[in-house]
Structures are given as structure tokens and as C-alpha cells.
Design an enzyme around this catalytic site. Structure first.
Site, PDB file in Angstrom:
ATOM      1  N   LEU A 156       0.045  -1.797   0.048  1.00 30.21           N
ATOM      2  CA  LEU A 156      -0.257  -0.168   0.473  1.00 30.21           C
ATOM      3  C   LEU A 156       1.123   1.217   0.153  1.00 30.21           C
ATOM      4  CD1 LEU A 156      -2.768  -1.186   2.718  1.00 30.21           C
ATOM      5  CD2 LEU A 156      -2.939  -1.807   0.241  1.00 30.21           C
ATOM      6  N   CYS A 157       0.535   2.232  -0.898  1.00 34.33           N
ATOM      7  CA  CYS A 157       1.813   3.813  -0.800  1.00 34.33           C
ATOM      8  C   CYS A 157       0.801   4.400   0.679  1.00 34.33           C
ATOM      9  CB  CYS A 157       0.990   4.656  -1.903  1.00 34.33           C
ATOM     10  SG  CYS A 157       1.636   5.588  -1.858  1.00 34.33           S
ATOM     11  N   ILE A 158       2.318   4.471   1.307  1.00 32.43           N
ATOM     12  CA  ILE A 158       2.523   5.213   2.207  1.00 32.43           C
ATOM     13  C   ILE A 158       1.842   6.497   2.135  1.00 32.43           C
ATOM     14  CG2 ILE A 158       4.737   6.145   2.140  1.00 32.43           C
ATOM     15  CD1 ILE A 158       4.745   5.855   5.172  1.00 32.43           C
TER      16      ILE A 158
END
Lengths: 130, 130
Positions: free
Chosen positions: A77-79
Site C-alpha cells: 500500500l502506498c504510504i
């Protein structure tokens, strides 16, 4: 073939989330290597274990978790996208002073560099979204 | 001094194209696309940006977002040159159909018609469309 998957839309809201996991399952079944699955935009909502879809409906997050366990997939998941949308792992919750975390098993949170690396390392980056 | 991108994995240089198709506000796609481009710049890939459809409004001069309570991120496009992101293309059809010329844009761009854009896309190895 070495594939990476980019999921840009959230579960239940948009067909892209379903198509992404169906494609990934089919690719694995055909013997393709999945280098990484990266979740961006509302796609990060695929990675919360706090979603409770009706029992007679599919559970997309649980499907990803099961697929990741079975085939050792790297689900990222993109932070930045996750922070905006309230998706946290234990470390991020601590770092941001939040009282809990909600990331689902089999997922991890990391930076956009992981998406670029997937584009560099894979034969194809297959994107699901509008 | 160690720069953050020096930790990034080594890999071949690939041709990355980012296609910006949506208006800057109303959805988050344009902003999160720009975030990808800025992170990706650290990977020293061969980067091309395309603005087409309502995406041409992303780089329109004179944006004022005060009334909608959203940050105006259009000045960031002017910083792209500092990241060695210098290949910016705009669809001629998209620009003209919206009554715009290159004088209306915050960054210098090259205008291509749809056949030229198609040829440019053909050359790419990774295309991310937002």
C-alpha cells in the site's frame, strides 16, 4: 512473464478492484511470476482488515490475504495514499500517534518508489482503474 | 552525503510515460499523479509527461483554489525541470478544443497532434495513466 499489478480503485466502489484480483489469480494459475501488487489512490482501501462486507458478498481484502499467503505475493500500500485515507500499520499508528491500526494480513505499507521499482523490474506493469 | 535515492535498487533505465487526463481538482488523481512523478524522478528513468483531455487544465496559468478550500498545486509543475523532468507534451486537440494555447500554461511544453502522441506512446515501456 514477470508481472506487476497496480490497483488504483477501492473495493466494492469500483470493478477495477475485483478485476485486479481476478487477473492476478489467473496470471498466477498460468505460471506467471507476480513481482509486486501495488495499491494507489483509493486502491489502498483494499488493504484494511476493518471492512465488513455483507456475508453473502465477496470479501476482496480476505481474497488478497489468502492469495498472498498461498503464493507469497508482495502486496504494497502506498504510504502517502494510505495516510490520507486512514490505513495504518502498527509502526505508522505509533509514529502518527493514532490509537490503532487496520492493515490486513499479507499487506505492507511502503513508498511510491516501490511502484517505480515494479515498473523497472517487471516485464509488464498491468494497471486497474479508469 | 547520502541522498535518499541512493538506497534505491539499481536497475535498467526504462522509458516511463505519465499520461495526465483529468482536471486538477474534483478528484485526487492529478495531485497523486504529480506525487508519483516527483518520487520517480529520483530513480533517474527516462520520463515523459503528457497532458491530454481535461488534464491540460492541470498546467493552466492563474489557478485560484481559495474558494474550494483545496491546495493549489500547479506551481509544483514548474519545479519539475529541477528534477530533470523536461519532456512535457500536450495534446493539440485537447488544448484547442478547450480554447487554450501554450501561452496559457505554467510550463514550456511541446504540442503534439494525436498521431504524434500515439507514436510517442508506442516507444514507451511503462505507461501510467491518471
Amino acid at each position: 512473464m514477470k508481472l506487476s499489478i497496480l490497483v488504483n480503485e477501492g473495493p466494492y466502489q469500483h470493478q477495477a478492484a475485483d478485476t485486479a484480483i481476478q487477473f492476478t489469480k489467473a496470471a498466477v494459475a498460468r505460471g506467471h511470476e507476480i513481482f509486486r501488487v501495488f495499491f494507489y489512490h483509493d486502491g489502498v482501501n483494499n488493504g484494511t482488515r476493518f471492512a465488513v462486507p455483507p456475508q453473502d458478498d465477496r470479501n476482496i481484502t480476505a481474497q488478497w490475504t489468502a492469495l498472498a499467503e498461498e503464493h507469497n505475493l508482495d502486496l504494497v500500500l502506498c504510504i502517502a495514499a494510505a495516510q490520507r485515507r486512514g490505513i495504518l500499520d502498527e509502526n505508522e499508528a505509533k509514529r502518527q500517534g493514532k490509537d490503532g491500526n487496520n492493515i490486513a494480513p499479507g499487506f505492507r505499507i511502503s513508498g511510491l518508489g516501490q511502484l517505480i521499482e515494479a515498473g523497472i523490474q517487471s516485464d509488464r506493469l498491468v494497471i486497474f482503474g479508469d | 552525503m547520502a541522498e535518499p535515492w541512493e538506497d534505491e535498487p539499481e536497475g535498467p533505465v526504462r522509458k516511463f510515460m505519465y499520461v495526465n487526463r483529468r482536471a486538477p481538482y474534483g478528484t485526487i488523481y492529478a495531485l497523486e499523479s504529480l506525487e508519483v512523478v516527483l518520487i520517480a524522478a529520483a530513480f533517474e528513468q527516462d520520463v515523459t509527461l503528457v497532458f491530454m483531455d481535461d488534464g491540460v487544465f492541470q498546467i493552466k496559468k492563474g489557478q485560484s483554489t481559495e474558494a474550494i478550500g483545496v491546495k493549489n498545486f500547479s506551481p509544483t509543475y514548474r519545479a519539475l525541470e529541477g528534477y530533470d523532468v523536461e519532456k512535457l507534451y500536450v495534446s493539440r486537440e485537447s488544448l484547442e478544443s478547450r480554447g487554450l494555447t501554450t501561452d496559457d500554461l505554467v510550463v514550456p511544453v511541446q504540442v503534439l497532434d494525436k498521431d504524434q502522441l500515439a507514436a510517442l506512446m508506442e516507444e514507451q515501456e511503462v505507461i501510467l495513466s491518471f
